[in-house]
Design an enzyme around this catalytic site. Structure first.
Site, PDB file in Angstrom:
ATOM      1  N   ASP A 156      52.801   6.290  28.412  1.00  0.00           N
ATOM      2  CA  ASP A 156      53.823   7.248  27.993  1.00  0.00           C
ATOM      3  C   ASP A 156      55.162   6.544  27.730  1.00  0.00           C
ATOM      4  OD1 ASP A 156      55.294   9.539  27.654  1.00  0.00           O
ATOM      5  OD2 ASP A 156      54.629  10.499  29.499  1.00  0.00           O
TER       6      ASP A 156
ATOM      7  N   GLY B 250      54.060  11.682  18.881  1.00  0.00           N
ATOM      8  CA  GLY B 250      53.856  11.731  17.435  1.00  0.00           C
ATOM      9  C   GLY B 250      54.883  10.964  16.616  1.00  0.00           C
TER      10      GLY B 250
ATOM     11  N   ASP C 231      55.588  18.018  24.518  1.00  0.00           N
ATOM     12  CA  ASP C 231      54.726  18.584  25.562  1.00  0.00           C
ATOM     13  C   ASP C 231      54.323  20.042  25.300  1.00  0.00           C
ATOM     14  OD1 ASP C 231      55.178  16.165  26.680  1.00  0.00           O
ATOM     15  OD2 ASP C 231      55.899  16.926  28.601  1.00  0.00           O
TER      16      ASP C 231
END
Ligand code: GLA
Length: 408
Positions: free
Chosen positions: A158, A208, A229
């Protein structure tokens, strides 16, 4: 005896070295093909959507137990993924330790494996993760080795603090250079994972940015988040699904668009919304990572998550993501080509009232179909015939999901 044996091995090694240096042919390296992972969209459970930072070893074990007890494992949910908040501190050698909620990661991985399941973990390329725990910056190889030693099968990586702490710091006001740093960070972890020799699913989480679907496979990504999210709210779920339209050409076995983890069974989603959410994710060939409270799962939620027919759409071996063919008012019509020439059709009423288009008439022409089509309604389990201009009634935020084995 031992010395003689050692000597003769040394002589043999020397002889082959000499032979190799005398020939002009390039030395051959033995390459072992990497075991393929994620040939269909990964299925499992992830801790974040329900537990967030409260997750502990006990919750992960309970999730593994429940995947087995509820039949979800048999339906295909294999990965038990620990999201953020498992990390402790690094020691003087840089070795990362888990925090007090996770006393023994190896034992936990062994437990999950003993149930016939696989285990996933979470980190990021920055100094800190999104929830402020230790990230992998400058420890990529060390962390990858640690995961492999523990027996980890899946890594969600992440971006988070890599944005301010590396991209914006090293390349201020230079978007292109920032994106190159980001891609390089993912490539670095991919290399580190591959160096372990363990097959580990690599999940890119960077929301993205920079059309990730175009470059993720080149850095070993098996799946990549396409948006910010999700949360258990119909408008958010529908907005995320809508953003997937047009990305279908980037999905294929081993490489999947990831519209985020499932919220089925969370928050105040209605039965129809849970069903439509799950249907859309299946049409999108999305990873199916449940994110609900498994030990307290209601029967109707279990029925949705374990609907074999819908899961079969998601896991179809052709690996082609569905397309939104047309919308009429607030009704969307998606189709997905399936192996063996079959087809799935999903009709979603995103409107807030019944008969949102007063009423909606299905156009088989727009789906490229000719004449009445016989299929199976995957939520009633009953046969259904669809014909051109047929008026359809769909409740608010509900779905009609049909599989047609022999479309005409
Ligand atoms: C980000 C991700 C989420 C979750 C949290 C954890 O927001 O997008 O899926 O992993 O971080 O902190």
């Amino acid at each position: 005896m031992r010395i003689v044996a050692l000597l003769s091995t040394a002589v043999l090694a020397l002889a082959s070295l000499t032979a190799a240096s005398q020939t002009s042919a390039p030395a051959k390296t033995l390459t072992v093909p990497r075991q393929l992972v994620a040939q269909t969209p990964p299925m499992g459970w992830n801790s974040w959507n329900f537990f967030a930072e409260r997750v502990s070893d006990k919750d992960i074990r309970a999730a593994a137990d429940q995947l087995v007890a509820t039949g979800m494992k048999d339906a295909g949910y294999i990965y038990v993924n620990i999201d953020d908040a498992w990390q402790g501190q690094r020691d003087a050698n840089g070795l990362l330790h888990s925090n007090a909620k996770f006393p023994d990661m190896k034992a936990l991985a062994d437990y999950v494996h003993s149930k016939g399941l696989k285990i996933g973990i979470y980190s990021g390329p920055g100094p800190k993760t999104c929830a402020g725990y230790e990230g992998s910056l400058d420890h990529e190889a060390q962390d990858a080795q640690l995961y492999a030693q523990w027996g980890i099968d899946y890594l969600k990586y992440d971006l988070c603090s890599f944005i301010p702490d590396v991209m914006e710091t090293k390349a201020p006001n230079d978007k292109a250079a920032q994106m190159r740093l980001m891609v390089a960070a993912y490539a670095k972890m991919d290399k580190a994972l591959k160096a372990t020799g363990r097959p580990i699913v690599f999940s890119l989480c960077q929301y993205g940015w920079d059309a990730v679907w175009e470059w993720a496979p080149s850095v070993g990504g098996n799946l990549w988040r396409t948006t910010g999210d999700i949360n258990p709210d119909w408008d958010r779920i529908y907005a995320i699904a809508s953003q997937q339209a047009g990305l279908e050409k980037y999905a294929s076995p081993g490489h999947w668009n990831d519209p985020d983890m499932l919220e089925v069974g969370n928050g105040k989603l209605t039965l129809e919304e849970n069903r439509a959410h799950f249907s859309l994710w299946a049409m999108l060939a999305a990873p199916l990572l449940a994110g609900n409270d498994l030990p307290n799962m209601k029967p109707e939620i279990k029925a949705i998550l374990t609907n074999r027919d819908v899961i079969a759409i998601d896991q179809d071996t052709l690996g082609k993501q569905g397309t939104r063919v047309y919308s009429e008012g607030e009704v969307d019509v998606w189709k997905r080509p399936l192996a063996g020439g079959a087809m799935a059709i999903a009709i979603i009423n995103a409107g807030d009232s019944r008969y949102s288009t007063h009423p909606f008439h299905l156009s088989l022409d727009q789906l490229g179909l000719h004449g009445p089509q016989t299929g199976k309604d995957l939520w009633t389990g009953k046969p259904i015939t669809l014909s051109n201009s047929q008026p359809l009634e769909l409740a608010r935020h509900d779905v009609l999901l049909v599989r047609i084995d022999a479309p005409k």
